[in-house]
Write an enzyme that holds these catalytic residues in place. Structure first.
Site, PDB file in Angstrom:
ATOM      1  CD  GLU A  65      -1.423  -2.393   1.924  1.00  0.00           C
ATOM      2  OE1 GLU A  65      -2.262  -3.230   2.295  1.00  0.00           O
ATOM      3  OE2 GLU A  65      -0.194  -2.565   2.088  1.00  0.00           O
TER       4      GLU A  65
ATOM      5  CB  CYS B 285      -0.911   0.028   5.017  1.00  0.00           C
ATOM      6  SG  CYS B 285       0.714  -0.661   4.615  1.00  0.00           S
TER       7      CYS B 285
END
Length: 159
Positions: A58, A89
């Protein structure tokens, strides 16, 4: 966006995860950032190949999308993740102002494969003094002064 578009983007995130895993770049995680029906950023986990514990899929996808848009915000974007984002993330997704998260696997699936971040979720619920990694405040006045200077700064770029 149609269900078939959503599935296409998720399958791309899964493909990135698989490719990165097969190439021994890192764990089985992939992500794509989409804006207006177009992929603008993508990434796979490269933690072990770059010796960077923050190089989650991510994060890589967000960095790639920001570079492609020449912006530090990803408003009006969505992210497709092969697995539910970890706390780091998730924080990055919020900081980037991404509007929606699509996931394939859930964090329990990751935990079952040895990627268990439940201890981080548990730590976040504790008072700072009760956490495993202790926090000690130093130079409090100097630190506060930075924020006073930020508030007074006329030419800042707010975010």
């Amino acid at each position: 966006m149609s269900i078939s578009d959503n599935k296409q983007f998720m399958l791309r995130a899964i493909e990135l995860a698989r490719n990165g895993m097969d190439e021994n770049e890192g764990g089985p995680f992939g992500a794509v950032v989409v804006k207006n029906g177009q992929i603008i950023g993508e990434g796979n986990n490269v933690v072990t190949s770059t010796n960077d514990p923050t190089a989650h899929a991510e994060i890589i996808a967000i960095r790639n999308a920001c570079e492609n848009l020449n912006s530090f915000q990803l408003s009006n974007c969505e992210i497709y993740c092969s697995c539910e984002p970890c706390p780091m993330c998730l924080g990055a997704i919020y900081w980037a102002h991404i509007e929606k998260i699509y996931i394939s696997a859930i964090r329990k699936d990751a935990a079952d494969a040895g990627f268990d971040d439940s201890f981080i979720y548990e730590e976040l619920n504790l008072k700072a003094a009760d956490r495993k990694i202790k926090i000690q405040q130093l130079s409090e006045n100097e630190g506060k002064k930075l924020f006073h200077n930020w508030i007074a700064k006329d030419d800042k770029t707010s975010y």
